[in-house]
Write an enzyme that holds these catalytic residues in place. Structure first.
Site, mmCIF file in Angstrom:
data_model
loop_
_atom_site.group_PDB
_atom_site.id
_atom_site.type_symbol
_atom_site.label_atom_id
_atom_site.label_comp_id
_atom_site.label_asym_id
_atom_site.label_seq_id
_atom_site.Cartn_x
_atom_site.Cartn_y
_atom_site.Cartn_z
ATOM 1 N N ASP A 1 0.867 -1.170 0.000
ATOM 2 C CA ASP A 1 0.000 0.000 0.000
ATOM 3 C C ASP A 1 0.911 1.229 0.000
ATOM 4 O O ASP A 1 1.964 1.232 0.638
ATOM 5 C CB ASP A 1 -0.870 -0.045 1.263
ATOM 6 C CG ASP A 1 -1.881 1.075 1.334
ATOM 7 O OD1 ASP A 1 -1.766 2.042 0.569
ATOM 8 O OD2 ASP A 1 -2.790 0.974 2.178
ATOM 9 N N ASP B 1 -7.710 -7.204 0.552
ATOM 10 C CA ASP B 1 -6.921 -7.239 1.784
ATOM 11 C C ASP B 1 -7.756 -6.614 2.880
ATOM 12 O O ASP B 1 -8.622 -5.782 2.620
ATOM 13 C CB ASP B 1 -5.611 -6.459 1.629
ATOM 14 C CG ASP B 1 -5.828 -4.961 1.799
ATOM 15 O OD1 ASP B 1 -5.588 -4.449 2.913
ATOM 16 O OD2 ASP B 1 -6.269 -4.296 0.845
#
Length: 376
Positions: A92, A271
């Site tokens: 991320d 996720d």
């Protein structure tokens, strides 16, 4: 990175595919355990491979940048060597973490200035710097730097945020295309669709990011406080535009029901911290429903944690024993629960994939979601 679409469900937009990276193959749909600081909390790599059977894990640029820091990661040869995970990693960009530090950050066209949650030191993330950091981390899949508006953002805020994300994306792609991987394998770069809960903004954002033809695309800014029906609507709007020959990643989602609903709308990658965070607090996800293992009702229930046996510990230990561990505040309890939840999530997306390939996903999904949301 390569992606191939293998099969689509005849009654929905659900799809089964495969992503190939420098660290291995990823069958989709796939759930990625969250390893924020390079470690999936409380879980050994051995258990991630053998019990959870994870194909890919997620790390976070913001946290890894602050600790252990870029020099340590560079000297280690990247995150794969540092944490001994030899399968794919996605990072991320840190955009969500900067969003969550709203009282400690300042946004501008240049980037996001923020203060570390560790020591209060001041830092600046720019789209270019975030690419550079992810080059050093060595993730197989890198995310573009974006600004994530809150779920209740008004239209003007959501518009400005989307436009800022788009400006940052252009700069991030330019940096990505003019730099090279550092550890001898290719890295992919995914843009992120924003636009809060406004269909016209989501449509504009999806069209904009799809125009760059990157290896995959992500949907951000959902599951941040908006109603579930809005989230599903935005997924439909976006996936009607994002190309079918590229993987689609829904960031930070979610419950088992959320995941199956998103799979049915054409999402490939997920996720969420929920399996491990909820597991550490005694909440277990099972195919029969949700269990709060700390409840008195499990005190003398000597049946397996989960009779379906998604991991070794499901049949090795009883509900009564796991409850005892939690009540005694024994650290083994949260560890077992976390492994169970991750193994269950892996089973869920793997079973969804199998049903898609067999052409029976929609019927199965409508039946099982009734069970998944039950409180036992």
């Amino acid at each position: 990175m390569q992606y191939s679409l293998e099969k689509t469900d005849p009654l929905s937009l659900a799809r089964a595919g495969e992503i190939i990276t420098g660290h291995g193959r990823i069958p989709t749909p796939v759930f990625m355990p969250v390893g924020t600081v390079g470690s999936v909390k409380g879980i050994h790599v051995k258990d991630l491979k053998e019990e959870v059977r994870a194909h890919i894990i997620l790390g976070n640029t913001y946290h890894l940048y602050l600790r252990p820091g870029l020099e340590v990661l560079r000297q280690a040869g990247g995150l794969h060597r540092f944490n001994s995970w030899d399968r794919p990693i996605l990072t991320d960009s840190g955009g969500f973490q900067v969003f969550s530090l709203s009282e400690k950050r300042k946004l501008s066209h240049q980037g996001a200035e923020f203060r570390s949650h560790l020591d209060g030191s001041k830092h600046l993330f720019t789209p270019e710097k975030v690419v550079d950091i992810q080059r050093i981390i060595g993730a197989d899949i890198m995310m573009a730097f974006d600004e994530c508006p809150p779920g209740d953002a008004n239209y003007d805020y959501a518009l400005q945020s989307m436009e800022l994300t788009h400006k940052w994306l252009k700069r991030g792609i330019e940096r990505f295309e003019t730099t090279d991987p550092q550890y001898g394998y290719e890295q992919a770069f995914f843009p992120i669709v924003q636009g809060a809960g406004y269909p016209d903004l989501r449509k504009r954002s999806a069209e904009f990011i799809a125009s760059f033809g990157m290896d995959g695309n992500a949907i951000g800014g959902l599951a941040v406080g908006e109603p579930e029906e809005v989230m599903y609507e935005m997924i439909e709007v976006v996936n009607d535009i994002l190309p079918e020959d590229k993987p689609r990643y829904l960031m930070g989602v979610g419950t088992p029901v959320n995941i199956l609903e998103a799979v049915s709308r054409g999402v490939d990658m997920f996720d969420c911290v929920m399996p491990t965070r909820n597991g550490r607090n005694g909440m277990l996800f099972t195919s029969e429903g949700i269990i709060n293992i700390k409840n008195e009702k499990w005190k003398t229930d000597f049946s397996p944690i989960d009779s379906d046996g998604h991991c070794l510990y499901d049949t090795l230990y009883s509900k009564a024993y796991l409850r005892h561990l939690f009540v005694s505040r024994e650290m083994l309890g949260p560890q077992i629960a976390s492994i169970h939840n991750l193994a269950f999530y892996h089973w869920l997306v793997s079973e969804a994939r199998r049903r898609i390939i067999e052409g029976r996903f929609s019927t199965w999904k409508e039946k099982i979601i009734q069970q998944l949301a039950r409180r036992l």
